[in-house]
Design a protein around this motif. Structure first.
Motif, mmCIF file in Angstrom:
data_model
loop_
_atom_site.group_PDB
_atom_site.id
_atom_site.type_symbol
_atom_site.label_atom_id
_atom_site.label_comp_id
_atom_site.label_asym_id
_atom_site.label_seq_id
_atom_site.Cartn_x
_atom_site.Cartn_y
_atom_site.Cartn_z
ATOM 1 N N GLY A 14 -6.018 -7.708 2.206
ATOM 2 C CA GLY A 14 -7.484 -7.664 2.284
ATOM 3 C C GLY A 14 -8.050 -6.269 2.137
ATOM 4 N N GLY A 15 -7.209 -5.287 1.777
ATOM 5 C CA GLY A 15 -7.715 -3.928 1.550
ATOM 6 C C GLY A 15 -7.669 -3.035 2.770
ATOM 7 N N GLU A 16 -6.999 -3.473 3.823
ATOM 8 C CA GLU A 16 -6.844 -2.640 5.005
ATOM 9 C C GLU A 16 -5.364 -2.411 5.255
ATOM 10 N N THR A 17 -5.064 -1.372 6.002
ATOM 11 C CA THR A 17 -3.675 -1.108 6.380
ATOM 12 C C THR A 17 -3.656 -0.598 7.813
ATOM 13 N N GLY A 18 -2.491 -0.652 8.425
ATOM 14 C CA GLY A 18 -2.373 -0.327 9.834
ATOM 15 C C GLY A 18 -2.080 1.137 10.101
ATOM 16 N N LEU A 19 -2.576 1.577 11.241
ATOM 17 C CA LEU A 19 -2.275 2.911 11.748
ATOM 18 C C LEU A 19 -1.204 2.775 12.828
ATOM 19 N N VAL A 20 -0.673 3.898 13.280
ATOM 20 C CA VAL A 20 0.419 3.890 14.239
ATOM 21 C C VAL A 20 0.035 3.168 15.529
ATOM 22 N N ASP A 21 -1.212 3.274 15.950
ATOM 23 C CA ASP A 21 -1.629 2.642 17.205
ATOM 24 C C ASP A 21 -1.949 1.152 17.059
ATOM 25 N N GLY A 22 -1.746 0.593 15.866
ATOM 26 C CA GLY A 22 -2.008 -0.827 15.643
ATOM 27 C C GLY A 22 -3.387 -1.129 15.109
ATOM 28 N N SER A 23 -4.277 -0.138 15.138
ATOM 29 C CA SER A 23 -5.609 -0.363 14.574
ATOM 30 C C SER A 23 -5.505 -0.411 13.054
ATOM 31 N N ARG A 24 -6.550 -0.901 12.416
ATOM 32 C CA ARG A 24 -6.546 -1.059 10.967
ATOM 33 C C ARG A 24 -7.725 -0.283 10.390
ATOM 34 N N ALA A 25 -7.546 0.172 9.165
ATOM 35 C CA ALA A 25 -8.597 0.922 8.477
ATOM 36 C C ALA A 25 -8.524 0.575 6.994
ATOM 37 N N PRO A 26 -9.634 0.760 6.269
ATOM 38 C CA PRO A 26 -9.610 0.468 4.828
ATOM 39 C C PRO A 26 -8.652 1.405 4.086
ATOM 40 N N LYS A 27 -8.010 0.858 3.076
ATOM 41 C CA LYS A 27 -7.042 1.646 2.312
ATOM 42 C C LYS A 27 -7.681 2.834 1.598
ATOM 43 N N HIS A 28 -8.996 2.801 1.382
ATOM 44 C CA HIS A 28 -9.663 3.919 0.713
ATOM 45 C C HIS A 28 -10.063 5.022 1.694
ATOM 46 N N ASP A 29 -9.743 4.880 2.961
ATOM 47 C CA ASP A 29 -10.049 5.883 3.974
ATOM 48 C C ASP A 29 -9.394 7.214 3.598
ATOM 49 N N ALA A 30 -10.086 8.304 3.862
ATOM 50 C CA ALA A 30 -9.582 9.647 3.539
ATOM 51 C C ALA A 30 -8.224 9.913 4.175
ATOM 52 N N ARG A 31 -7.981 9.340 5.331
ATOM 53 C CA ARG A 31 -6.688 9.524 6.003
ATOM 54 C C ARG A 31 -5.550 9.001 5.118
ATOM 55 N N PHE A 32 -5.774 7.836 4.475
ATOM 56 C CA PHE A 32 -4.714 7.249 3.648
ATOM 57 C C PHE A 32 -4.548 7.985 2.321
ATOM 58 N N ALA A 33 -5.616 8.601 1.831
ATOM 59 C CA ALA A 33 -5.471 9.448 0.637
ATOM 60 C C ALA A 33 -4.523 10.607 0.954
ATOM 61 N N GLY A 71 3.494 12.425 7.658
ATOM 62 C CA GLY A 71 2.756 11.216 7.313
ATOM 63 C C GLY A 71 2.488 10.371 8.542
ATOM 64 N N ALA A 72 3.490 10.249 9.419
ATOM 65 C CA ALA A 72 3.291 9.517 10.670
ATOM 66 C C ALA A 72 2.262 10.217 11.549
ATOM 67 N N ASP A 73 2.284 11.542 11.567
ATOM 68 C CA ASP A 73 1.305 12.322 12.326
ATOM 69 C C ASP A 73 -0.102 12.000 11.829
ATOM 70 N N LEU A 74 -0.295 12.034 10.516
ATOM 71 C CA LEU A 74 -1.620 11.748 9.956
ATOM 72 C C LEU A 74 -2.057 10.312 10.246
ATOM 73 N N ALA A 75 -1.099 9.405 10.397
ATOM 74 C CA ALA A 75 -1.405 7.988 10.641
ATOM 75 C C ALA A 75 -1.572 7.665 12.122
ATOM 76 N N THR A 76 -1.535 8.691 12.965
ATOM 77 C CA THR A 76 -1.672 8.481 14.408
ATOM 78 C C THR A 76 -3.054 8.932 14.865
ATOM 79 N N PRO A 77 -3.941 7.988 15.165
ATOM 80 C CA PRO A 77 -5.273 8.358 15.629
ATOM 81 C C PRO A 77 -5.221 9.026 17.008
ATOM 82 N N GLY A 78 -6.272 9.744 17.326
ATOM 83 C CA GLY A 78 -6.388 10.370 18.638
ATOM 84 C C GLY A 78 -6.523 11.868 18.529
ATOM 85 N N GLU A 79 -6.813 12.478 19.662
ATOM 86 C CA GLU A 79 -7.022 13.916 19.700
ATOM 87 C C GLU A 79 -5.964 14.635 20.519
#
Length: 190
Positions: A14-33, A71-79
């Motif tokens: 459906g155009g989304e992919t998962g982040l390390v914490d289980g949340s999902r974001a659109p594949k066009h998100d800057a993080r995934f680029a 890559g895993a670091d970039l895919a991990t949301p949070g501060e």
């Protein structure tokens, strides 16, 4: 250790992919680029490794593993950018090792007399492509960091990595003697 029993999951259809914490974001998100550009840089380094050996190959092997961590670091949301058992984060010691390797490689190189064109030894030529891809990954990560909280050490690692690959290219080009030098305006009269 990661265990994958099935390669496709259909969860991204459906155009989304998962982040390390289980949340999902659109594949066009800057993080995934940024993650994609890091993956492409890692792939380019893998091709370059086919043309090098010895300590250069060992360094590039360490870097490839770290790029997966990055890559895993970039895919991990949070501060909170401290590594934990559940989150991979780039740490200062990884950047410091790159700097030590750059300094050690640079000791045996003649000073630059001109900008260098990608080329020379096949390993160096492939690494120049990887270096340019790392620079794109850095730009993508900086763009993603303007939208998301990203580990500043991951950004610093990418910046230092392009310097590392440039220096290693010179080493592979017989200590810089086979560097292809830019000759400004050399073809204007042709």
């Amino acid at each position: 250790m990661v265990k994958l029993n099935k390669i496709y999951t259909r969860t991204g259809d459906g155009g989304e992919t998962g982040l390390v914490d289980g949340s999902r974001a659109p594949k066009h998100d800057a993080r995934f680029a940024a993650i994609g550009d890091v993956d492409e840089a890692n792939s380019a380094i893998g091709v370059a490794r086919l043309h090098v050996g010895g300590e250069a190959d060992a360094m590039l092997g360490r870097i490839q593993n770290e790029l997966f961590d990055l890559g895993a670091d970039l895919a991990t949301p949070g501060e909170d950018f401290a590594p934990t058992g559940m989150s991979l984060r780039i740490v200062a010691s990884q950047i410091e090792r790159l700097e030590r390797e750059i300094d050690a490689m640079n000791e045996g190189l003649a000073p630059l007399r001109s900008f260098i064109l990608p080329g020379g030894d096949p390993g160096a030529a492939h690494l120049h492509l990887a270096r340019a891809t790392v620079r794109r990954a850095e730009r993508s990560a900086v763009a993603a960091a303007s939208v998301h909280a990203l580990n500043p050490l991951a950004l610093r690692y990418l910046n230092r990595l392009s310097d590392h690959l440039f220096t290693l290219c010179r080493v592979l080009n017989d200590g810089g003697t086979r560097d292809v030098l830019w000759r400004p305006g050399a073809t204007r009269g042709d």
